[in-house]
Write a protein that holds these residues in place. Structure first.
Motif, PDB file in Angstrom:
ATOM      1  N   GLU A  36       0.872  -1.159  -0.010  1.00  0.00           N
ATOM      2  CA  GLU A  36       0.076   0.045  -0.083  1.00  0.00           C
ATOM      3  C   GLU A  36       0.859   1.394   0.023  1.00  0.00           C
ATOM      4  OE1 GLU A  36      -3.047   0.669   2.921  1.00  0.00           O
ATOM      5  OE2 GLU A  36      -3.577  -1.478   2.324  1.00  0.00           O
ATOM      6  N   ASN A  37       1.810   1.227   0.996  1.00  0.00           N
ATOM      7  CA  ASN A  37       2.784   2.422   0.964  1.00  0.00           C
ATOM      8  C   ASN A  37       3.919   2.527  -0.200  1.00  0.00           C
ATOM      9  OD1 ASN A  37       1.096   3.488   3.091  1.00  0.00           O
ATOM     10  ND2 ASN A  37       2.451   2.463   4.633  1.00  0.00           N
ATOM     11  N   ARG A  38       4.249   1.155  -0.702  1.00  0.00           N
ATOM     12  CA  ARG A  38       5.159   1.039  -1.387  1.00  0.00           C
ATOM     13  C   ARG A  38       6.572   1.281  -0.767  1.00  0.00           C
ATOM     14  NH1 ARG A  38       4.607   0.137  -6.656  1.00  0.00           N
ATOM     15  NH2 ARG A  38       6.247   1.628  -7.257  1.00  0.00           N
ATOM     16  N   THR A  39       6.772   0.605   0.366  1.00  0.00           N
ATOM     17  CA  THR A  39       7.880   0.590   1.148  1.00  0.00           C
ATOM     18  C   THR A  39       8.028  -0.648   1.733  1.00  0.00           C
ATOM     19  OG1 THR A  39       6.476   0.918   3.143  1.00  0.00           O
ATOM     20  CG2 THR A  39       7.588   2.943   2.120  1.00  0.00           C
ATOM     21  N   LEU A  40       9.388  -1.007   2.110  1.00  0.00           N
ATOM     22  CA  LEU A  40      10.070  -2.020   2.601  1.00  0.00           C
ATOM     23  C   LEU A  40      10.594  -1.829   3.798  1.00  0.00           C
ATOM     24  CD1 LEU A  40      12.686  -2.914  -0.219  1.00  0.00           C
ATOM     25  CD2 LEU A  40      10.688  -4.323   0.656  1.00  0.00           C
ATOM     26  N   HIS A  41      10.097  -2.560   4.966  1.00  0.00           N
ATOM     27  CA  HIS A  41      10.293  -2.322   6.368  1.00  0.00           C
ATOM     28  C   HIS A  41      11.260  -3.447   6.815  1.00  0.00           C
ATOM     29  CE1 HIS A  41       7.210   0.642   6.617  1.00  0.00           C
ATOM     30  NE2 HIS A  41       6.748  -0.050   5.428  1.00  0.00           N
ATOM     31  N   LEU A  42      12.386  -3.140   7.807  1.00  0.00           N
ATOM     32  CA  LEU A  42      13.347  -3.832   8.017  1.00  0.00           C
ATOM     33  C   LEU A  42      12.631  -4.974   9.042  1.00  0.00           C
ATOM     34  CD1 LEU A  42      16.433  -4.680   8.261  1.00  0.00           C
ATOM     35  CD2 LEU A  42      16.514  -2.981  10.196  1.00  0.00           C
ATOM     36  N   GLY A  43      12.969  -6.063   9.130  1.00  0.00           N
ATOM     37  CA  GLY A  43      12.639  -7.444   9.924  1.00  0.00           C
ATOM     38  C   GLY A  43      13.885  -7.728  10.583  1.00  0.00           C
ATOM     39  N   PRO A  44      13.693  -9.097  11.246  1.00  0.00           N
ATOM     40  CA  PRO A  44      14.990  -9.502  11.969  1.00  0.00           C
ATOM     41  C   PRO A  44      16.322  -9.454  10.980  1.00  0.00           C
ATOM     42  CG  PRO A  44      13.240 -10.978  12.242  1.00  0.00           C
ATOM     43  CD  PRO A  44      12.678  -9.914  11.087  1.00  0.00           C
ATOM     44  N   TYR A  45      17.419  -8.911  11.682  1.00  0.00           N
ATOM     45  CA  TYR A  45      18.696  -9.152  11.100  1.00  0.00           C
ATOM     46  C   TYR A  45      19.947  -9.465  12.001  1.00  0.00           C
ATOM     47  CZ  TYR A  45      19.599  -4.400  12.892  1.00  0.00           C
ATOM     48  OH  TYR A  45      19.890  -3.186  13.627  1.00  0.00           O
ATOM     49  N   VAL A  46      20.973  -9.427  11.417  1.00  0.00           N
ATOM     50  CA  VAL A  46      22.266  -9.662  12.463  1.00  0.00           C
ATOM     51  C   VAL A  46      23.231  -8.831  11.598  1.00  0.00           C
ATOM     52  CG1 VAL A  46      21.847 -11.786  13.340  1.00  0.00           C
ATOM     53  CG2 VAL A  46      23.057 -11.714  11.396  1.00  0.00           C
ATOM     54  N   GLY A  47      24.149  -8.032  12.338  1.00  0.00           N
ATOM     55  CA  GLY A  47      25.218  -7.262  11.747  1.00  0.00           C
ATOM     56  C   GLY A  47      25.228  -5.726  12.382  1.00  0.00           C
ATOM     57  N   ALA A  48      25.949  -5.062  11.745  1.00  0.00           N
ATOM     58  CA  ALA A  48      25.988  -3.778  12.258  1.00  0.00           C
ATOM     59  C   ALA A  48      24.588  -2.855  12.139  1.00  0.00           C
ATOM     60  CB  ALA A  48      26.900  -2.736  11.547  1.00  0.00           C
ATOM     61  N   PRO A  49      24.151  -2.362  13.316  1.00  0.00           N
ATOM     62  CA  PRO A  49      22.823  -1.428  13.090  1.00  0.00           C
ATOM     63  C   PRO A  49      22.654  -0.793  11.900  1.00  0.00           C
ATOM     64  CG  PRO A  49      24.075  -1.191  15.489  1.00  0.00           C
ATOM     65  CD  PRO A  49      24.893  -1.679  14.502  1.00  0.00           C
ATOM     66  N   THR A  50      21.544  -0.322  11.461  1.00  0.00           N
ATOM     67  CA  THR A  50      21.421   0.202  10.312  1.00  0.00           C
ATOM     68  C   THR A  50      20.159   1.391  10.369  1.00  0.00           C
ATOM     69  OG1 THR A  50      20.570   0.268   7.831  1.00  0.00           O
ATOM     70  CG2 THR A  50      19.671  -1.424   9.471  1.00  0.00           C
ATOM     71  N   ASP A  51      20.240   2.355   9.899  1.00  0.00           N
ATOM     72  CA  ASP A  51      19.356   3.657  10.002  1.00  0.00           C
ATOM     73  C   ASP A  51      18.053   3.294   8.860  1.00  0.00           C
ATOM     74  OD1 ASP A  51      20.832   4.944  11.807  1.00  0.00           O
ATOM     75  OD2 ASP A  51      21.717   6.246  10.382  1.00  0.00           O
ATOM     76  N   HIS A  52      18.384   2.281   8.186  1.00  0.00           N
ATOM     77  CA  HIS A  52      17.665   2.041   6.960  1.00  0.00           C
ATOM     78  C   HIS A  52      16.571   0.960   7.369  1.00  0.00           C
ATOM     79  CE1 HIS A  52      21.390   3.347   4.942  1.00  0.00           C
ATOM     80  NE2 HIS A  52      20.716   4.203   4.612  1.00  0.00           N
ATOM     81  N   THR A  53      15.592   1.453   8.010  1.00  0.00           N
ATOM     82  CA  THR A  53      14.482   0.563   8.722  1.00  0.00           C
ATOM     83  C   THR A  53      13.490   0.741   7.731  1.00  0.00           C
ATOM     84  OG1 THR A  53      13.701   2.202   9.876  1.00  0.00           O
ATOM     85  CG2 THR A  53      15.362   0.823  10.911  1.00  0.00           C
ATOM     86  N   VAL A  54      13.183   1.536   6.760  1.00  0.00           N
ATOM     87  CA  VAL A  54      12.052   1.619   5.701  1.00  0.00           C
ATOM     88  C   VAL A  54      12.491   2.382   4.516  1.00  0.00           C
ATOM     89  CG1 VAL A  54      10.108   3.036   5.164  1.00  0.00           C
ATOM     90  CG2 VAL A  54      10.530   2.321   7.455  1.00  0.00           C
ATOM     91  N   ILE A  55      12.437   1.659   3.558  1.00  0.00           N
ATOM     92  CA  ILE A  55      13.054   1.834   2.206  1.00  0.00           C
ATOM     93  C   ILE A  55      12.126   2.024   1.057  1.00  0.00           C
ATOM     94  CG2 ILE A  55      14.734   1.083   0.200  1.00  0.00           C
ATOM     95  CD1 ILE A  55      16.152  -0.467   2.457  1.00  0.00           C
ATOM     96  N   PRO A  56      11.810   3.115   0.403  1.00  0.00           N
ATOM     97  CA  PRO A  56      10.926   3.210  -0.627  1.00  0.00           C
ATOM     98  C   PRO A  56      11.268   2.330  -1.787  1.00  0.00           C
ATOM     99  CG  PRO A  56      11.805   5.482  -0.080  1.00  0.00           C
ATOM    100  CD  PRO A  56      12.587   4.438   0.664  1.00  0.00           C
ATOM    101  N   PHE A  57      10.055   1.828  -2.316  1.00  0.00           N
ATOM    102  CA  PHE A  57      10.217   1.051  -3.565  1.00  0.00           C
ATOM    103  C   PHE A  57      11.043   1.457  -4.240  1.00  0.00           C
ATOM    104  CE2 PHE A  57       6.610  -2.585  -3.418  1.00  0.00           C
ATOM    105  CZ  PHE A  57       6.990  -2.895  -2.279  1.00  0.00           C
ATOM    106  N   GLY A  58      12.139   0.960  -5.243  1.00  0.00           N
ATOM    107  CA  GLY A  58      12.777   2.019  -6.102  1.00  0.00           C
ATOM    108  C   GLY A  58      14.237   2.234  -5.565  1.00  0.00           C
ATOM    109  N   LYS A  59      14.405   2.580  -4.427  1.00  0.00           N
ATOM    110  CA  LYS A  59      15.407   3.355  -3.594  1.00  0.00           C
ATOM    111  C   LYS A  59      16.523   2.133  -3.188  1.00  0.00           C
ATOM    112  CE  LYS A  59      16.686   6.787  -0.625  1.00  0.00           C
ATOM    113  NZ  LYS A  59      17.679   7.500  -1.304  1.00  0.00           N
ATOM    114  N   GLY A  60      17.894   2.318  -3.572  1.00  0.00           N
ATOM    115  CA  GLY A  60      18.687   1.412  -3.371  1.00  0.00           C
ATOM    116  C   GLY A  60      18.432   0.082  -3.981  1.00  0.00           C
ATOM    117  N   ILE A  61      19.462  -1.073  -3.611  1.00  0.00           N
ATOM    118  CA  ILE A  61      19.238  -2.363  -4.201  1.00  0.00           C
ATOM    119  C   ILE A  61      17.919  -3.061  -3.909  1.00  0.00           C
ATOM    120  CG2 ILE A  61      20.371  -4.464  -4.664  1.00  0.00           C
ATOM    121  CD1 ILE A  61      21.880  -1.695  -5.553  1.00  0.00           C
ATOM    122  N   CYS A  62      17.922  -2.914  -2.506  1.00  0.00           N
ATOM    123  CA  CYS A  62      16.765  -3.615  -2.054  1.00  0.00           C
ATOM    124  C   CYS A  62      15.224  -3.007  -2.780  1.00  0.00           C
ATOM    125  CB  CYS A  62      16.479  -3.423  -0.281  1.00  0.00           C
ATOM    126  SG  CYS A  62      17.405  -4.249   0.370  1.00  0.00           S
TER     127      CYS A  62
END
Length: 151
Positions: free
Chosen positions: A50-76
């Protein structure tokens, strides 16, 4: 550990009903990050169509500021639109790349399909240039097929 050795471990994790879905996803991330030396950040993003966004789920590694990514932006975000695997051998050469850390050199993103719909993706960063092969793609497709059974 080889990809073939990891496959039954993935199945064990995803089929273990004593853990919540998010706990199982986190365990998958931990297994991959701990056993594949060039996987330095492993996580899942999930689509809100609906919002055309990706939302960060479970992960391991360095913390990221990219918790919400619009469709089309970046590789994800590009994978959210293309529904295709995206392997980036050198992130410095990629125009539409969102930098998470200066140590990241390469990335692979594989979409997660449930009933033919792209509901998200597994995203892996590496601090090594060009480590990902077709074997990584096939293995991560297998991982996502197992994860899809949780939905």
């Amino acid at each position: 550990m080889t990809f073939e050795e990891l496959k039954p471990k993935i199945i064990d994790i995803t089929s273990n009903n004593s853990f919540t879905r998010d706990e199982r996803l986190l365990k998958v991330c931990e297994l991959l990050e701990e056993n594949i030396e060039y996987y330095t950040w492993v996580g899942f993003y999930f689509a809100n169509h609906e919002n055309r966004t990706l939302h960060l789920g479970p992960y391991v590694g360095a913390p990221t500021d990219h918790t919400v990514i619009p469709f089309g932006k970046g590789i994800c975000g590009q994978v959210a639109l293309s529904d295709k695997n995206f392997v980036v051998p050198d992130v410095a050469a990629q125009d539409n790349y969102i930098a998470c850390s200066f140590t990241v050199k390469s990335e692979i993103v594989v979409p997660l399909f449930v009933n033919g719909e792209n509901i998200g993706q597994i995203d892996i960063d590496s601090n090594v240039l060009d480590p990902f092969t077709e074997e990584d793609e096939r293995f991560l497709e297998f991982v996502n097929q197992e994860v899809a059974k949780l939905y």
